[in-house]
Write an enzyme that holds these catalytic residues in place. Structure first.
Site, PDB file in Angstrom:
ATOM      1  N   HIS A   1      34.928  35.424  53.229  1.00 32.73           N
ATOM      2  CA  HIS A   1      33.563  35.569  53.696  1.00 32.73           C
ATOM      3  C   HIS A   1      33.395  34.483  54.752  1.00 32.73           C
ATOM      4  CE1 HIS A   1      33.285  36.854  49.420  1.00 32.73           C
ATOM      5  NE2 HIS A   1      32.367  37.668  49.844  1.00 32.73           N
TER       6      HIS A   1
ATOM      7  N   ASP B 218      33.029  31.123  53.255  1.00 30.91           N
ATOM      8  CA  ASP B 218      34.169  30.564  52.501  1.00 30.91           C
ATOM      9  C   ASP B 218      34.941  29.648  53.444  1.00 30.91           C
ATOM     10  OD1 ASP B 218      33.545  32.306  50.396  1.00 30.91           O
ATOM     11  OD2 ASP B 218      34.917  33.855  51.138  1.00 30.91           O
TER      12      ASP B 218
ATOM     13  N   MET C 196      41.442  41.235  56.322  1.00 36.55           N
ATOM     14  CA  MET C 196      40.046  41.603  56.081  1.00 36.55           C
ATOM     15  C   MET C 196      39.146  40.375  56.138  1.00 36.55           C
ATOM     16  SD  MET C 196      37.564  41.453  53.466  1.00 36.55           S
ATOM     17  CE  MET C 196      38.088  41.666  51.775  1.00 36.55           C
TER      18      MET C 196
ATOM     19  N   GLU D  24      31.764  48.579  50.156  1.00 34.84           N
ATOM     20  CA  GLU D  24      32.102  48.326  48.745  1.00 34.84           C
ATOM     21  C   GLU D  24      30.880  48.531  47.865  1.00 34.84           C
ATOM     22  OE1 GLU D  24      34.095  44.680  47.975  1.00 34.84           O
ATOM     23  OE2 GLU D  24      33.540  44.677  45.862  1.00 34.84           O
TER      24      GLU D  24
ATOM     25  N   LYS E 258      28.795  48.707  44.160  1.00 42.02           N
ATOM     26  CA  LYS E 258      28.679  48.060  42.837  1.00 42.02           C
ATOM     27  C   LYS E 258      27.358  48.528  42.234  1.00 42.02           C
ATOM     28  CE  LYS E 258      29.038  43.553  40.502  1.00 42.02           C
ATOM     29  NZ  LYS E 258      29.079  42.080  40.692  1.00 42.02           N
TER      30      LYS E 258
ATOM     31  N   GLU F 195      36.239  48.924  44.207  1.00 43.81           N
ATOM     32  CA  GLU F 195      36.699  47.829  43.337  1.00 43.81           C
ATOM     33  C   GLU F 195      36.744  48.301  41.899  1.00 43.81           C
ATOM     34  OE1 GLU F 195      35.296  43.741  43.748  1.00 43.81           O
ATOM     35  OE2 GLU F 195      35.098  43.625  41.575  1.00 43.81           O
TER      36      GLU F 195
ATOM     37  N   HIS G 275      33.869  47.314  39.537  1.00 46.74           N
ATOM     38  CA  HIS G 275      32.552  47.877  39.841  1.00 46.74           C
ATOM     39  C   HIS G 275      32.401  49.307  39.323  1.00 46.74           C
ATOM     40  CE1 HIS G 275      32.188  44.750  43.300  1.00 46.74           C
ATOM     41  NE2 HIS G 275      32.346  44.217  42.126  1.00 46.74           N
TER      42      HIS G 275
ATOM     43  N   ASP H  81      39.839  46.736  46.265  1.00 46.54           N
ATOM     44  CA  ASP H  81      39.722  45.482  45.508  1.00 46.54           C
ATOM     45  C   ASP H  81      40.260  45.716  44.099  1.00 46.54           C
ATOM     46  OD1 ASP H  81      36.640  43.800  46.648  1.00 46.54           O
ATOM     47  OD2 ASP H  81      38.600  44.156  47.580  1.00 46.54           O
TER      48      ASP H  81
ATOM     49  N   ASP I  75      30.190  41.604  35.288  1.00 45.96           N
ATOM     50  CA  ASP I  75      31.317  41.635  36.226  1.00 45.96           C
ATOM     51  C   ASP I  75      32.318  40.536  35.876  1.00 45.96           C
ATOM     52  OD1 ASP I  75      31.479  41.599  39.885  1.00 45.96           O
ATOM     53  OD2 ASP I  75      32.990  41.959  38.331  1.00 45.96           O
TER      54      ASP I  75
ATOM     55  N   ASP J 135      35.772  40.418  36.817  1.00 47.61           N
ATOM     56  CA  ASP J 135      36.767  40.091  37.859  1.00 47.61           C
ATOM     57  C   ASP J 135      38.042  39.508  37.254  1.00 47.61           C
ATOM     58  OD1 ASP J 135      34.340  39.113  40.426  1.00 47.61           O
ATOM     59  OD2 ASP J 135      35.154  41.069  39.860  1.00 47.61           O
TER      60      ASP J 135
ATOM     61  N   ASP K  32      40.389  40.999  44.179  1.00 53.41           N
ATOM     62  CA  ASP K  32      39.082  40.347  44.165  1.00 53.41           C
ATOM     63  C   ASP K  32      38.821  39.935  42.720  1.00 53.41           C
ATOM     64  OD1 ASP K  32      35.660  41.192  45.112  1.00 53.41           O
ATOM     65  OD2 ASP K  32      36.666  39.308  44.642  1.00 53.41           O
TER      66      ASP K  32
HETATM   67  C1  DIG Z   1      32.395  41.271  45.202  1.00 54.65           C
HETATM   68  O1  DIG Z   1      33.223  42.138  44.507  1.00 54.65           O
HETATM   69  C2  DIG Z   1      32.584  41.437  46.686  1.00 54.65           C
HETATM   70  C3  DIG Z   1      32.556  40.125  47.389  1.00 54.65           C
HETATM   71  O2  DIG Z   1      33.422  39.281  46.704  1.00 54.65           O
HETATM   72  C4  DIG Z   1      33.124  40.448  48.735  1.00 54.65           C
HETATM   73  O3  DIG Z   1      32.076  40.599  49.630  1.00 54.65           O
HETATM   74  C5  DIG Z   1      33.819  41.762  48.568  1.00 54.65           C
HETATM   75  C6  DIG Z   1      35.151  41.742  49.239  1.00 54.65           C
HETATM   76  O4  DIG Z   1      36.190  41.818  48.343  1.00 54.65           O
HETATM   77  N1  DIG Z   1      33.841  41.990  47.123  1.00 54.65           N
HETATM   78 MN    MN Z   2      35.029  43.080  45.588  1.00 56.40          MN
HETATM   79 MN    MN Z   3      33.517  42.217  41.562  1.00 57.10          MN
END
Ligand code: DIG
Ligand code: MN
Ligand code: MN
Length: 386
Positions: A53, A56, A87, A180, A182, A216, A219, A244, A254, A256, A286
């Protein structure tokens, strides 16, 4: 090369291996590492690339001179390690200004600031070599629908996407967007909750050809869905431009988790799909290590993510080569020349012939499909006893 060495385009976000273990109920447990240190950590574990990001890499309050130094140091580390940046994305969720969303915020100043921040972040991503730009609308949602008309929210999201695709065209960037989805968290409800929503939304944009998806695992699991089916729909639509990978127990916040940590069998079917269809995009993890870990544990997490994919890739190859499984699949999917006359493009003759065709409904229904045997054989491949 050691068995299961990471030979695919495995990538990690700076925020993943850089996660310091803080959670809503606890402070950080790991000292923060710099982007340069994280690039070297990822090189040590054998990653292909690193994502970020904007913030980051460059803190939101960095001066232009500080920004340039940070980016220069980061690019030097990339050169030293050979890692690439497939990315980039924008943090449109951490700063308090985004407390009511970014592109869908009710305050026009916030919506305009979100566009400005994203254009600058796109510039930064392109400067570091990114060809894919992810949009995760973590704050684009509501806790109470009294606060925002959902149709207006969709229109605001579309307006932002249209503006930003035009920006990319105007700048002449070689960049594609990946959206993406969620369903919730951090907002009570997030718009465009699943990959399916995103695929429908993309078709309403001015430049759908520039926009794909970044599904992802966690998600779609949070939405209680079969992730592999959603990835298959994106793949079949030619829109699977990024992914992801992680893991997630159904019905939980979530998590992860490390890839394959909870649902090995669904991870197997996902890897099989990606390998069967020669997905060639980045495989982005991710995810982050458990709060119990130090940085040696973070490296274990990263190695485990990649190693599990490589092991499941081998299992998928074993499935595809297993004579008994392939014989069962051939039987299950046997053609029926008599029925071929009724498939394919419509014709009136075809419709009339089909309406007049006699089916032995009860006889057809009696057929046993041997799915129990097939799934048990699949389990035995995964369990390593075949
Ligand atoms: C959350 O799953 C999102 C953020 O971490 C980011 O913007 C995106 C990219 O992997 N996934
Ligand atoms: Mn993600
Ligand atoms: Mn996530």
């Amino acid at each position: 090369m050691t068995k299961y060495a990471p030979t695919k385009k495995f990538t990690f976000g700076l925020w993943t291996v850089g996660n310091t273990g803080a959670d809503p109920f606890g402070d950080s447990v790991r000292k923060k590492k710099s982007p340069v240190e994280l690039v070297h950590l990822l090189a040590e574990v054998g990653a292909y690339g690193v994502n970020f990001h904007d913030n980051d890499l460059v803190p939101i309050d960095a001066t232009p001179a500080e920004r340039d130094q940070i980016v220069s140091d980061f690019k030097k580390a990339l050169k030293e390690t050979g890692l690439v940046v497939p990315m980039a994305t924008t943090n449109l969720f951490a700063s308090p200004i985004f407390k009511d969303g970014a592109f869908t915020a009710n305050d026009p100043k916030v919506r305009a600031y979100a566009l400005q921040k994203t254009m600058n972040a796109i510039d930064l991503g392109v400067e570091c070599g990114a060809k894919i730009y992810v949009f995760w609308g973590g704050r684009e949602g509501t806790e109470s629908d009294a606060t925002k008309d959902p149709v207006t929210a969709i229109k605001r999201n579309r307006e932002a996407m249209n503006f930003l695709t035009e920006y990319v065209i105007d700048q002449g960037y070689d960049l594609r967007f990946a959206l993406e989805a969620k369903p919730n968290e951090p907002r009570g409800n997030i718009y465009n909750a699943t990959t399916g929503n995103m695929l429908a939304f993309i078709e309403t944009l001015d430049h759908p050809e520039m926009v794909g998806v970044n599904p992802e695992v966690a998600h779609e699991h949070m939405a209680g869905l079969n992730f592999t089916h959603h990835v298959a729909q994106a793949l079949e639509a030619g829109k699977l431009w990024h992914i992801d990978l992680n893991d997630q127990a159904f019905g939980r916040y979530d998590q992860d988790f490390r890839f394959g940590m909870v649902n090995l069998k669904s991870a197997f079917f996902l890897v099989k799909l990606l390998e069967d269809y020669n997905y060639e995009g980045p495989l982005h993890y991710d995810a982050h290590a458990m709060r119990t870990e130090d940085y040696e544990g973070v490296k274990d997490f990263a190695r485990g993510c990649m190693r599990t994919y490589m092991i499941l890739k081998e299992k998928a190859e074993m499935f595809n080569a297993d004579p008994e499984i392939q014989a069962l699949l051939a039987e299950i999917n046997a053609e029926d020349p008599e029925m071929d006359a009724f498939f394919g493009p419509y014709s009136r003759e075809k419709a009339i012939a089909l309406k007049n065709h006699g089916f032995d409904r009860c006889g057809i229904a009696k057929r046993g499909l041997k799915y129990e045997r097939l799934d048990q054989l699949t389990n035995e491949i995964i369990l390593g006893v075949r």
